[in-house]
Design an enzyme around this catalytic site. Structure first.
Site, PDB file in Angstrom:
ATOM      1  N   GLY A  12      25.083  11.358 -34.971  1.00  0.00           N
ATOM      2  CA  GLY A  12      26.041  11.424 -33.863  1.00  0.00           C
ATOM      3  C   GLY A  12      25.824  10.189 -33.010  1.00  0.00           C
ATOM      4  N   ASN A 100      30.672  23.555 -33.759  1.00  0.00           N
ATOM      5  CA  ASN A 100      29.392  22.847 -33.899  1.00  0.00           C
ATOM      6  C   ASN A 100      28.480  23.483 -34.947  1.00  0.00           C
ATOM      7  OD1 ASN A 100      30.163  20.869 -32.168  1.00  0.00           O
ATOM      8  ND2 ASN A 100      29.018  21.600 -30.402  1.00  0.00           N
ATOM      9  N   ASN A 125      25.123  21.514 -28.521  1.00  0.00           N
ATOM     10  CA  ASN A 125      25.311  22.817 -27.856  1.00  0.00           C
ATOM     11  C   ASN A 125      26.174  23.774 -28.652  1.00  0.00           C
ATOM     12  OD1 ASN A 125      23.897  22.942 -25.378  1.00  0.00           O
ATOM     13  ND2 ASN A 125      25.268  21.387 -24.520  1.00  0.00           N
ATOM     14  N   HIS A 180      19.407  27.620 -22.859  1.00  0.00           N
ATOM     15  CA  HIS A 180      20.038  26.488 -22.164  1.00  0.00           C
ATOM     16  C   HIS A 180      21.432  26.911 -21.700  1.00  0.00           C
ATOM     17  CE1 HIS A 180      20.800  22.414 -21.019  1.00  0.00           C
ATOM     18  NE2 HIS A 180      21.725  22.211 -21.927  1.00  0.00           N
TER      19      HIS A 180
HETATM   20  N1  LIG Z   1      20.937  20.478 -25.278  1.00  0.00           N
HETATM   21  C1  LIG Z   1      21.230  19.673 -24.268  1.00  0.00           C
HETATM   22  O1  LIG Z   1      20.497  19.603 -23.294  1.00  0.00           O
HETATM   23  C2  LIG Z   1      22.452  18.787 -24.334  1.00  0.00           C
HETATM   24  C3  LIG Z   1      22.601  17.719 -23.438  1.00  0.00           C
HETATM   25  C4  LIG Z   1      23.690  16.863 -23.584  1.00  0.00           C
HETATM   26  C5  LIG Z   1      24.629  17.078 -24.595  1.00  0.00           C
HETATM   27  N2  LIG Z   1      24.467  18.143 -25.409  1.00  0.00           N
HETATM   28  C6  LIG Z   1      25.389  18.397 -26.515  1.00  0.00           C
HETATM   29  O2  LIG Z   1      25.241  17.343 -27.472  1.00  0.00           O
HETATM   30  C7  LIG Z   1      26.463  17.185 -28.194  1.00  0.00           C
HETATM   31  C8  LIG Z   1      26.865  15.719 -28.179  1.00  0.00           C
HETATM   32  O3  LIG Z   1      27.176  15.296 -26.875  1.00  0.00           O
HETATM   33  P1  LIG Z   1      27.740  13.817 -26.616  1.00  0.00           P
HETATM   34  O4  LIG Z   1      27.963  13.691 -25.169  1.00  0.00           O
HETATM   35  O5  LIG Z   1      26.879  12.824 -27.291  1.00  0.00           O
HETATM   36  O6  LIG Z   1      29.151  13.913 -27.381  1.00  0.00           O
HETATM   37  P2  LIG Z   1      30.056  12.742 -27.953  1.00  0.00           P
HETATM   38  O7  LIG Z   1      31.416  13.326 -28.198  1.00  0.00           O
HETATM   39  O8  LIG Z   1      29.943  11.528 -27.111  1.00  0.00           O
HETATM   40  O9  LIG Z   1      29.379  12.395 -29.368  1.00  0.00           O
HETATM   41  C9  LIG Z   1      29.373  13.258 -30.436  1.00  0.00           C
HETATM   42  C10 LIG Z   1      29.405  12.410 -31.694  1.00  0.00           C
HETATM   43  O10 LIG Z   1      29.206  13.253 -32.822  1.00  0.00           O
HETATM   44  C11 LIG Z   1      29.962  12.702 -33.870  1.00  0.00           C
HETATM   45  N3  LIG Z   1      30.139  13.670 -34.945  1.00  0.00           N
HETATM   46  C12 LIG Z   1      30.985  14.730 -35.002  1.00  0.00           C
HETATM   47  N4  LIG Z   1      30.847  15.359 -36.196  1.00  0.00           N
HETATM   48  C13 LIG Z   1      29.884  14.680 -36.878  1.00  0.00           C
HETATM   49  C14 LIG Z   1      29.307  14.842 -38.163  1.00  0.00           C
HETATM   50  N5  LIG Z   1      29.674  15.831 -38.977  1.00  0.00           N
HETATM   51  N6  LIG Z   1      28.367  13.966 -38.543  1.00  0.00           N
HETATM   52  C15 LIG Z   1      27.972  12.952 -37.742  1.00  0.00           C
HETATM   53  N7  LIG Z   1      28.492  12.756 -36.513  1.00  0.00           N
HETATM   54  C16 LIG Z   1      29.444  13.615 -36.096  1.00  0.00           C
HETATM   55  C17 LIG Z   1      31.287  12.285 -33.198  1.00  0.00           C
HETATM   56  O11 LIG Z   1      32.026  11.377 -34.011  1.00  0.00           O
HETATM   57  C18 LIG Z   1      30.758  11.671 -31.915  1.00  0.00           C
HETATM   58  O12 LIG Z   1      30.518  10.287 -32.059  1.00  0.00           O
HETATM   59  C19 LIG Z   1      27.457  18.140 -27.538  1.00  0.00           C
HETATM   60  O13 LIG Z   1      27.508  19.352 -28.257  1.00  0.00           O
HETATM   61  C20 LIG Z   1      26.857  18.373 -26.165  1.00  0.00           C
HETATM   62  O14 LIG Z   1      27.272  19.599 -25.594  1.00  0.00           O
HETATM   63  C21 LIG Z   1      23.401  18.996 -25.301  1.00  0.00           C
HETATM   64  O1  LIG Z   2      26.308  20.899 -19.818  1.00  0.00           O
HETATM   65  C1  LIG Z   2      26.610  20.479 -20.932  1.00  0.00           C
HETATM   66  O2  LIG Z   2      27.619  20.870 -21.534  1.00  0.00           O
HETATM   67  C2  LIG Z   2      25.779  19.397 -21.575  1.00  0.00           C
HETATM   68  C3  LIG Z   2      24.310  19.663 -21.517  1.00  0.00           C
HETATM   69  O3  LIG Z   2      23.982  20.901 -22.056  1.00  0.00           O
HETATM   70  C4  LIG Z   2      23.741  19.524 -20.141  1.00  0.00           C
HETATM   71  O4  LIG Z   2      23.021  20.429 -19.677  1.00  0.00           O
HETATM   72  O5  LIG Z   2      23.985  18.477 -19.508  1.00  0.00           O
END
Ligand SMILES: NC(=O)c1ccc[n+]([C@@H]2O[C@H](COP(=O)([O-])OP(=O)(O)OC[C@H]3O[C@@H](n4cnc5c(N)ncnc54)[C@H](O)[C@@H]3O)[C@@H](O)[C@H]2O)c1
Ligand SMILES: O=C(O)C[C@H](O)C(=O)O
Length: 314
Positions: A12, A100, A125, A180
């Site tokens: 990603g 997801n 997420n 989370h």
């Molecule tokens: N757990 C946490 O604390 C936390 C914190 C921040 C973001 N997140 C989660 O992380 C994820 C990504 O967030 P982001 O801001 O980077 O999103 P983003 O949209 O900027 O990036 C996601 C990327 O994943 C790629 N992607 C989609 N399907 C794919 C696949 N099959 N193989 C490879 N790449 C693929 C997309 O092309 C995109 O570039 C989201 O689900 C977000 O909710 C979780």
């Molecule tokens: O809040 C979200 O959707 C992204 C991530 O889990 C965060 O806590 O920033």
């Protein structure tokens, strides 16, 4: 003589993945492979090349490459999964579960085929359920599949306490337990500023306000950004976890771990205090909880389990 550097793949190449790749390269933790879908191959290569061209400025001797071909990830020591969709204002993290989960399954199959010995860190997420999905799909031992939430949630808590007290962020200790989501459990009894309990420094009213802001911390950023979600603090959190693994640091960090009886729960991935080193999660630390803390944790567990019920069938 070949160079024996660690290899870290980030799946990603969106906001969090690209920022994690950059931070990992800047800290010289290893060679970085940034992966996205075939349609995004050129932008992924472009981001990686741009990061590589920053390494002379940083003085960081690592390689950074972009690809959509998992063969390029072969033999990774650590794989960070950030692939998937992020929520928009008005959505909860749980609304992302179906899309997801399917992405997690296909990514995991390709990761494990090429890096059977790696540690996987899952960010996508809803993080607790996605880490569970990756664990089941990978067939890996539980210590090598880890989810990220607690480092970030704790960092938010530390930020708010530091700002409230006017004390260095370095001196604020905190611990956020549970899923989370908005029911996460910041543990005030285990939080302090330079060893001084927070209850000595802040009124209950201010503590309650900080707990509430921490719980809604992700949503606060989503609301401000207007599209997408937080990525600088999440990427910093992932980088800290990668560092703990590649340097075998044995850090005490909260992470999403597979529970088999700990905290009274089984067959569940949940945020708990862990020791992270070269073997991934090397230990889960069980804290004594008061009745009130246990009740808050049960509420958080119920939220995570209800999301898991929405996971697509095997
Ligand atoms: N757990 C946490 O604390 C936390 C914190 C921040 C973001 N997140 C989660 O992380 C994820 C990504 O967030 P982001 O801001 O980077 O999103 P983003 O949209 O900027 O990036 C996601 C990327 O994943 C790629 N992607 C989609 N399907 C794919 C696949 N099959 N193989 C490879 N790449 C693929 C997309 O092309 C995109 O570039 C989201 O689900 C977000 O909710 C979780
Ligand atoms: O809040 C979200 O959707 C992204 C991530 O889990 C965060 O806590 O920033």
């Amino acid at each position: 003589m070949g160079i024996n550097r660690r290899k870290i793949s980030v799946i990603g190449a969106g906001f969090t993945g690209a920022t994690t790749a950059l931070m990992t390269a800047q800290k010289e933790l290893g060679d970085v492979v940034l992966v996205d879908v075939p349609d995004m191959e050129d932008p992924t290569k472009g981001k990686a090349l741009d990061m590589l061209e920053a390494t002379p400025v940083e003085g960081s001797d690592v390689n950074v490459t972009g690809t959509s071909n998992y063969e390029d990830t072969a033999g990774s020591d650590v794989v960070v999964i950030t692939a998937g969709i992020a929520r928009k204002p008005g959505m909860s993290r749980d609304d992302l579960v179906n899309t997801n989960a399917n992405i997690m399954k296909s990514v995991t199959r390709q990761v494990t085929a090429h890096s059977p010995e790696c540690c996987i860190i899952v960010l996508t997420n809803p993080a607790d359920a996605m880490t569970y999905t990756v664990y089941k799909e990978s067939g890996f031992p539980k210590n090598r599949v880890i989810g990220q939430s607690g480092v970030l949630d704790t960092a938010r808590f530390q930020t708010f306490v530091s700002q409230e007290l006017g004390i260095s962020v370095e001196d604020i200790q905190g611990f956020v337990l549970g899923g989370h989501g908005d029911d996460m459990v910041p543990l005030i009894r285990y939080s302090n500023a330079g060893g001084v309990p927070l209850t000595k420094l802040l009124s209950q009213e201010r503590i309650d306000a900080i707990v509430e802001r921490t719980r809604k911390g992700g949503g606060e950023i989503v609301g401000l950004l207007g599209s997408g979600s937080a990525y600088y603090a999440p990427a910093a959190s992932l980088t800290k976890m990668v560092e703990a693994i590649v340097k075998d640091k044995k850090r005490v960090l909260p992470s999403i771990a597979y529970l088999e009886g700990e905290y009274g729960e089984s067959d569940l991935y949940l945020g708990v205090p862990t020791i992270i080193g070269g073997n991934g999660i090397e230990q889960i630390i069980e804290l004594d909880l008061t009745e009130e803390e246990r009740a808050s944790l049960s509420k958080s567990v119920a939220s995570v389990r209800s999301v898991m019920e929405a996971l697509p069938e095997e």
